[in-house]
Each structure stands twice: as structure tokens, then as C-alpha cells.
Design an enzyme around this catalytic site. Structure first.
Site, PDB file in Angstrom:
ATOM      1  CB  CYS A  14      -0.970  -0.045   1.253  1.00  0.00           C
ATOM      2  SG  CYS A  14      -0.115  -0.331   2.722  1.00  0.00           S
ATOM      3  N   GLY A  41      -1.217   0.481  -4.700  1.00  0.00           N
ATOM      4  CA  GLY A  41      -2.489  -0.361  -4.118  1.00  0.00           C
ATOM      5  C   GLY A  41      -3.610  -0.100  -5.046  1.00  0.00           C
ATOM      6  CG  ASN A 115       3.946   0.931   2.473  1.00  0.00           C
ATOM      7  OD1 ASN A 115       3.558  -0.305   2.218  1.00  0.00           O
ATOM      8  ND2 ASN A 115       4.882   1.335   2.011  1.00  0.00           N
ATOM      9  N   GLY A 116       3.340  -1.932   4.778  1.00  0.00           N
ATOM     10  CA  GLY A 116       4.499  -2.794   5.437  1.00  0.00           C
ATOM     11  C   GLY A 116       3.788  -4.144   5.872  1.00  0.00           C
ATOM     12  CE1 TYR A 255       6.245  -3.916 -11.770  1.00  0.00           C
ATOM     13  CE2 TYR A 255       5.827  -4.396  -9.469  1.00  0.00           C
ATOM     14  CZ  TYR A 255       5.378  -4.094 -10.564  1.00  0.00           C
ATOM     15  OH  TYR A 255       4.239  -4.321 -11.164  1.00  0.00           O
TER      16      TYR A 255
END
Length: 467
Positions: A14, A41, A115-116, A255
Site C-alpha cells: 500500500c 495499491g 504500509n508494510g 519495481y
């Protein structure tokens, strides 16, 4: 082969965004910020906003443009807001798991976006449940919420510091009370988080591209282990924890991150182009043109072409308008696979010896279909170049790279993979090569997906350090 089409690439969990701006249209700025982070996301999006006494929330499944419109944004009134775009790493793409999470506890109202991935979430959840905590979601983020509530008699800053002692893994958080915006980055700095300024407003974001989108100036990155608090007094910071080393995810540069972002001083596009140049130095081949698998393969392909003195051409066209309609295609569409997203430009590649550069090969399915597509339009030779090392190990820090036995390079050698995807040759960038492309020193990056050296212990996986 149709079952292989699911999850052809690693996917990131995310993106988070927050703004403290009493004189700004914070809901609209958050909307634009999330739009810029949409690549992180695509399953759900949400915005929580505070008017100083109450926190209001709007979230739903879908892209940012599907969840929000002008009418919704106009109803979100306040001086500070946080937002979230989500991709689930556990296939739990449920409405209840959409973020931000908003809850009431001892100190008042609180909103949180994460996030994570926590590596000890399961044991923490069991402990919290045994002592009376109630969970409504399957996310690691709700574990953090319950820990904040557990330590709720302390200030929010102290509660977060206590949480950081308990939780292990990767986390970049934006947290909001009725009158404070807070950013937290884990002690290893696995996931990116930065600070920006727009007039008198402060912003916290996963990536700098969101700052650029709303016209904000970049201030600095949130340091690993740092808690940043923004309120009416300005911006304040405290170093809550330190780790033996920094371990920023190298795949952000390969990426995940947008090419126009800068993470910890490393420009993503510059790093990718340098990866391509190094790839050419390590693996030169005789060819006519260089093409990329767009979009994350484009910068390294340009670097490869530049180093080799070959022309870079747009040999594959990407359909950028495929939305959620195609997430669950019919079986006939599923068999078409990559053709929904990419199309070879025959006039560019026909009869040519082609170097095709992509950022990674995880399962091999996408690469195989693209090579076949090129063969079908008359390409003479296809030399596959990968601007990262082979992905040999799963990630436990917020990226869905599945199980190790589903990673093609973990199970097979390069010659098998070359034959499987149908290329005339296949070359990867070396581990030393990818690190040489970065501005920061090698010891600041997590390379666990390439070398198995997990900086943070993973619950239930035994000794993950130095594997």
C-alpha cells in the site's frame, strides 16, 4: 498454464499519505496524493479527516477515482487528513480491511494507515486476544491499533514508542488524532516515508511523487526509527528506536516506486537507468535494437541501449486503460493473458535481433507470454535481460512474492528458465551490479529476496539472518 497468470509480478501492500493544513483543502490534496500513489495499491482507497473534534472516514473497494468523486470530497471537511491505497499481501481483499482504520480509545479518536508487514503479528494477535482485545480485520495494522489502545493512558507519542518495542517487521505509518499528524518509520527503514511542505501545511507521504503532484516541496525523509509529530506548534521529531543497520527495500528501486520519486536520496529513475548500464557491462550481446517491458523496464532498457550504443525502441505498447473490469476476466480472456496489457509493434521488431529488458522474473509466466508474442510477429532473436538478480527467497516485509517453491529461480537454473520462457539468451544483473547502481552504500539495503539475508527475524521461520 492459465492458473499461472495470477500474480505474475511481486505486489506491494500500500501507500500512505497525510496532511496537516488548517488553510488547505486537505481532503482534495489527500485525494490527489493518493492518486499519485495509486501504483502502490489498487484494491481499496480511503481518507480520514479531522475537524479538530471528530474524525470522519470514507473508504471503499476500488481505485481512488472509483471511491471518491467531487461530491464525496466536498463532504469531507477538516484541517488534517490521512489517506491510504491498499493491495493485500494475504489475499484478504475485503472491505473491512480497507484503510485508514478509525477507532476510539482512552485518549479520544485516532486514525491509522500502514504500509508494510509485521513479522510477529500472529503472536501479538494471540496475546492481545487472550487479554481481551477484539479484532474485526485480518490486517497487521489492527494489531498496532490494539497496542496503541493497550498503552492508551500514555500520550500518543509515548504509546507509539511502546508499540515500536513490541512490533517487529516493516512499517511506515501515518497516524492522526483530532489535532495531530504523526509519521512513523520502522527502525530498519524498510518502507519509504518522507516529509513535504505546502505553504504552511506539512505532508507525510510514502513517496516524493505525491508531493510533486500537489505542488509541495520535499523537506526530508523520515529517518528509520523516527516519530515525526506535526501539530499547531509545527513539526517535532524524536528518534524512538535504532537498529543494527538500515535495510531499505531494494525492490522499491527495481519495481515498486514511481520513477519520478526519490527515496533516501536515491532517484528511482536514475537508479534504474544505472542498473541497465551495469547490465550491459556485465552481459553485452549482439543485437539490433533494445526494447523494454513497460513501464518499470523502460529506464533500465534505456540505460542498456545507451551503454551498448544501440537504438532504444518502443517495441511493446502497454494498454494503460485496463481497470478493475479485467481483474476477474472470463476464461477466454484469461488465456489471452498478457495480450490484455501489452501488444508487440510488428513494424518495430519484425526481423530484428531484440534485447528485451524487464525489471524481474518471479514466476516466469509473463516473460514466456511476451517472448511468444514477439515470436508471433516475426522477431528474429529475443535476448532477455533482467535488471535485477534472480528472486530466490520470499519477502516477509510487505511484498507478495509467494512461497519459495513458486519462485522460478529458486527451483531452476538460468538455462531452464531461458528454455521455459523461450528466449535465445537470458541474463540477470548481479547482486554486486545492482548495488553499484545505487547512490547509498550497499549496507543500507535489504536484499533478502535475492540473497536470503533477512535483516529482521521472521516469526515461525527460524533463523532468517544470513541464510
Amino acid at each position: 498454464m492459465s492458473a499461472e497468470i495470477v500474480m505474475p509480478r511481486p505486489t506491494e501492500e500500500c501507500g500512505v499519505f497525510g496532511i496537516y493544513g488548517p488553510n488547505e483543502e486537505v481532503a482534495r490534496e489527500t485525494y490527489f496524493g493518493l492518486y499519485a500513489l495509486q501504483h502502490r495499491g489498487q484494491e481499496s482507497a480511503g481518507i480520514a479527516i479531522s475537524n479538530g473534534t471528530e474524525i470522519e472516514l470514507h473508504k471503499d473497494m476500488g481505485l481512488v477515482s472509483e471511491v471518491f468523486d467531487n461530491d464525496v470530497i466536498d463532504t469531507l471537511k477538516g484541517d488534517l487528513a490521512i489517506g491510504h491505497v491498499r493491495y493485500s499481501t494475504d489475499n484478504a481483499n475485503l472491505h473491512v480491511n480497507a484503510q485508514p482504520l478509525v477507532f476510539r480509545y482512552y485518549q479520544g479518536m485516532l486514525a491509522l494507515a500502514h504500509n508494510g508487514n509485521l513479522t510477529n503479528a500472529d503472536s501479538l494477535r494471540r496475546t492481545l486476544t487472550a487479554t481481551g482485545s477484539v479484532f474485526q480485520t485480518s490486517t497487521d495494522s489492527e494489531v498496532i491499533v490494539n497496542l496503541i489502545a493497550k498503552y492508551g493512558q500514555s500520550s500518543i507519542e509515548e504509546s507509539l514508542m511502546k508499540c515500536m518495542i513490541d512490533i517487529k517487521g516493516a512499517y511506515a505509518l501515518v497516524v492522526m488524532t483530532e489535532n495531530k499528524l504523526i509519521g512513523v518509520r520502522d527502525p530498519y527503514g524498510v518502507r519509504p516515508l518522507c516529509i513535504g511542505k505546502l505553504n504552511d501545511a506539512y505532508i507525510i507521504s510514502s513517496e516524493t511523487c505525491a508531493l510533486d503532484t500537489i505542488g509541495a516541496d520535499f523537506v526530508r525523509d523520515v529517518e528509520p526509527g523516527e516519530i515525526v509529530v506535526i501539530d499547531e506548534t509545527g513539526i517535532n521529531s524524536r528518534k524512538a528506536m535504532t537498529a543494527p543497520r538500515q535495510a531499505t527495500c531494494i525492490f522499491e528501486f527495481v519495481y515498486f516506486a514511481r520513477p519520478d520519486s526519490v527515496i533516501d536520496g536515491d532517484g528511482v529513475r536514475n537508479a534504474r537507468r544505472a542498473m541497465g548500464r551495469q547490465l550491459a557491462r556485465e552481459n553485452p550481446v549482439d543485437a539490433d535494437i533494445v526494447i523494454s517491458v513497460p513501464d518499470s523496464g523502460t529506464a533500465p532498457a534505456m540505460g542498456y541501449a545507451e551503454e551498448m550504443g544501440l537504438p532504444f525502441e518502443e517495441g511493446l505498447m502497454k494498454n494503460r486503460y485496463i481497470g478493475r473490469t479485467f481483474i476477474q476476466p472470463s476464461q477466454k480472456m484469461r488465456e489471452q493473458g498478457v495480450r490484455l496489457k501489452l501488444n508487440a509493434i510488428a513494424s518495430i521488431v519484425e526481423g530484428k535481433r531484440v534485447v528485451m529488458v524487464d525489471d524481474s522474473i518471479v514466476r516466469g509466466t509473463t516473460s514466456r507470454k511476451i517472448v511468444k508474442m514477439l515470436r508471433d510477429v516475426g522477431v528474429k532473436e529475443v535476448h532477455m535481460m533482467v535488471s535485477s538478480p534472480p528472486v530466490l527467497y520470499p519477502c516477509y516485509y510487505g511484498i507478495d512474492t509467494s512461497q519459495r517453491d513458486e519462485l522460478i529461480a529458486a527451483e531452476h537454473d538460468v538455462e531452464y528458465i531461458r528454455d521455459h520462457i523461450g528466449a535465445d539468451s537470458l541474463y540477470y544483473l548481479s547482486q554486486e551490479g545492482i548495488l553499484s547502481a545505487m547512490q547509498n552504500p550497499p549496507e543500507k539495503f535489504c536484499m533478502a529476496c535475492f540473497n536470503g539475508d533477512y535483516a529482521i527475524d521472521v516469526e515461525g521461520k527460524g533463523d532468517t539472518n544470513g541464510r
